[in-house]
Design a protein around this motif. Structure first.
Motif, mmCIF file in Angstrom:
data_model
loop_
_atom_site.group_PDB
_atom_site.id
_atom_site.type_symbol
_atom_site.label_atom_id
_atom_site.label_comp_id
_atom_site.label_asym_id
_atom_site.label_seq_id
_atom_site.Cartn_x
_atom_site.Cartn_y
_atom_site.Cartn_z
ATOM 1 N N LYS A 1 67.284 -3.833 -17.643
ATOM 2 C CA LYS A 1 67.810 -4.695 -18.238
ATOM 3 C C LYS A 1 69.147 -4.552 -18.817
ATOM 4 C CE LYS A 1 65.784 -5.222 -22.879
ATOM 5 N NZ LYS A 1 66.975 -5.334 -23.652
ATOM 6 N N LYS A 2 69.843 -5.570 -19.257
ATOM 7 C CA LYS A 2 71.166 -5.244 -20.015
ATOM 8 C C LYS A 2 70.695 -4.742 -21.430
ATOM 9 C CE LYS A 2 75.146 -7.698 -21.732
ATOM 10 N NZ LYS A 2 76.196 -6.524 -21.270
ATOM 11 N N SER A 3 71.478 -3.851 -21.907
ATOM 12 C CA SER A 3 71.225 -3.374 -23.332
ATOM 13 C C SER A 3 71.542 -4.330 -24.370
ATOM 14 C CB SER A 3 72.022 -2.299 -23.548
ATOM 15 O OG SER A 3 71.982 -1.240 -22.685
ATOM 16 N N GLN B 1 76.306 -0.536 -7.026
ATOM 17 C CA GLN B 1 77.178 -0.921 -8.078
ATOM 18 C C GLN B 1 77.304 -2.488 -8.302
ATOM 19 O OE1 GLN B 1 78.908 1.453 -9.185
ATOM 20 N NE2 GLN B 1 78.217 3.130 -7.602
ATOM 21 N N GLN B 2 77.126 -3.206 -7.190
ATOM 22 C CA GLN B 2 76.964 -4.728 -7.437
ATOM 23 C C GLN B 2 75.676 -5.212 -8.469
ATOM 24 O OE1 GLN B 2 76.829 -7.589 -4.132
ATOM 25 N NE2 GLN B 2 78.478 -8.525 -4.845
ATOM 26 N N VAL B 3 74.583 -4.244 -8.033
ATOM 27 C CA VAL B 3 73.398 -4.913 -8.932
ATOM 28 C C VAL B 3 73.572 -4.437 -10.120
ATOM 29 C CG1 VAL B 3 70.994 -4.122 -9.020
ATOM 30 C CG2 VAL B 3 71.763 -4.387 -6.781
ATOM 31 N N ARG B 4 74.246 -3.140 -10.516
ATOM 32 C CA ARG B 4 74.435 -2.871 -11.698
ATOM 33 C C ARG B 4 75.356 -3.996 -12.694
ATOM 34 N NH1 ARG B 4 76.661 2.843 -12.085
ATOM 35 N NH2 ARG B 4 78.739 1.801 -11.828
ATOM 36 N N THR B 5 76.272 -4.378 -11.799
ATOM 37 C CA THR B 5 76.992 -5.383 -12.425
ATOM 38 C C THR B 5 76.450 -6.618 -12.793
ATOM 39 O OG1 THR B 5 79.130 -4.328 -11.227
ATOM 40 C CG2 THR B 5 79.443 -6.799 -11.895
ATOM 41 N N VAL C 1 73.656 -6.988 -13.696
ATOM 42 C CA VAL C 1 72.518 -6.521 -15.041
ATOM 43 C C VAL C 1 73.626 -6.530 -16.314
ATOM 44 C CG1 VAL C 1 71.105 -4.830 -16.069
ATOM 45 C CG2 VAL C 1 70.683 -5.411 -13.478
ATOM 46 N N GLU C 2 74.614 -5.960 -15.922
ATOM 47 C CA GLU C 2 75.634 -5.769 -17.099
ATOM 48 C C GLU C 2 76.185 -6.899 -17.830
ATOM 49 O OE1 GLU C 2 77.357 -1.248 -16.142
ATOM 50 O OE2 GLU C 2 78.406 -3.026 -15.226
ATOM 51 N N THR C 3 76.372 -7.866 -16.586
ATOM 52 C CA THR C 3 77.041 -9.088 -16.940
ATOM 53 C C THR C 3 75.869 -10.160 -17.427
ATOM 54 O OG1 THR C 3 77.095 -9.829 -14.687
ATOM 55 C CG2 THR C 3 79.088 -8.532 -15.722
ATOM 56 N N GLU D 1 75.572 -0.074 -20.919
ATOM 57 C CA GLU D 1 75.283 -1.442 -20.839
ATOM 58 C C GLU D 1 73.849 -1.832 -20.249
ATOM 59 O OE1 GLU D 1 77.252 -3.923 -22.031
ATOM 60 O OE2 GLU D 1 78.364 -2.107 -22.842
ATOM 61 N N ILE D 2 73.209 -0.588 -19.839
ATOM 62 C CA ILE D 2 71.873 -0.791 -19.375
ATOM 63 C C ILE D 2 70.886 -0.098 -20.028
ATOM 64 C CG2 ILE D 2 70.289 -0.168 -17.401
ATOM 65 C CD1 ILE D 2 72.845 -1.156 -15.479
ATOM 66 N N GLU D 3 69.718 -0.523 -20.029
ATOM 67 C CA GLU D 3 68.239 -0.217 -20.819
ATOM 68 C C GLU D 3 67.255 0.224 -19.871
ATOM 69 O OE1 GLU D 3 64.892 -1.002 -24.097
ATOM 70 O OE2 GLU D 3 66.863 -2.129 -24.096
#
Length: 259
Positions: A116-118, A177-181, A183-185, A203-205
């Motif tokens: 999840k996003k931190s 990369q898109q999946v991470r984005t 989550v980060e946003t 930005e991710i936990e």
């Protein structure tokens, strides 16, 4: 006179040949490497180390989902070396003779994690099993058809018996990369990534790590393509990334060579 012209022609051919050989010997080789998107961070560092040692070989990377890269190779893309995030796509290329089978080796291993996003007040004790217990949420995963992390995420959900309950809650990304984005946003509540994808961001936990028994082994096979003209240079790089000499680099980015 005819003999004189023949002699001159021979001398010209000789000098042209010598000149050409000299150019070839000093020529810089450019290797085009198609690598799974989850390898972006570690490969950029490996690139610097490799090119420092081998200054006659220039590395150019193309990062995307393993399936998309395999499809590009099958369409004739000029690729010297392919590194996949799962065995299935490498098997597909091998079955259709797009790689040199004797060059295929496994270079790294990875893990699947729930994230999840931190610093957001989502349930920090959430687990893979617990996802099916929440009615309204969105979970980002890579498209299982082309993205290895998504392929393994689907295996985890199926093994846990929650795939059917989650299907309508999934948001597909074209690569990790898109999946991470997403989550980060904070565009989704949770995401499923490789462990290595979480190392390069604050930005991710990580909430949960999937058990290895829930999915096929996450192995990164690499192989030289059958149509490359740079076999020796490709083999040099392949041996480098599989060597114990750079094991610390793999570990730093969340991978494990498991020699």
């Amino acid at each position: 006179m005819k003999k004189i012209w023949l002699s001159i022609a021979f001398v010209l051919v000789f000098f042209v040949s010598c000149s050409t050989n000299a150019v070839d010997e000093g020529k810089e080789v450019e290797l085009i490497i198609s690598a799974a998107a989850s390898l972006m961070g570690v490969m950029e560092e490996i690139k610097n180390d490799f090119e420092t040692i081998h200054d006659d070989i220039l590395l150019t990377f193309n990062f995307a989902g393993s399936g998309s890269l395999a499809q590009q190779i099958q369409s004739g893309a000029p690729v010297d070396l392919y590194i996949s995030a799962n065995q299935e796509w490498m098997n597909t290329l091998a079955d259709n003779e797009w790689i040199q089978p004797d060059s295929r080796i496994n270079v790294a291993h990875n893990q699947i994690v729930l994230v999840k996003k931190s610093k957001l007040d989502y349930e920090s004790s959430m687990t893979f099993v617990g996802l099916s217990e929440i009615e309204e949420l969105q979970i980002a995963i890579g498209d299982p058809a082309t993205v290895s992390a998504g392929f393994f995420a689907k295996q985890v959900f199926e093994e846990l018996g929650i795939w059917t309950n989650l299907k309508d809650k999934l948001v597909y990304g074209k690569d990790v990369q898109q999946v991470r984005t997403y989550v980060e946003t904070d565009s989704v509540d949770y995401g499923v990534l490789f462990l290595s994808d979480t190392i390069v961001t604050d930005e991710i936990e990580v909430l949960d790590v999937a058990l290895s028994s829930w999915h096929d082994p996450i192995v990164y096979p690499a192989a030289i393509t059958s149509h490359t003209e740079n076999v020796e240079a490709a083999r040099t790089f392949l041996n480098f990334i599989a060597s114990e000499a750079i094991e610390d680099v793999w570990i730093e980015y969340g991978f494990n060579q498991k020699h």
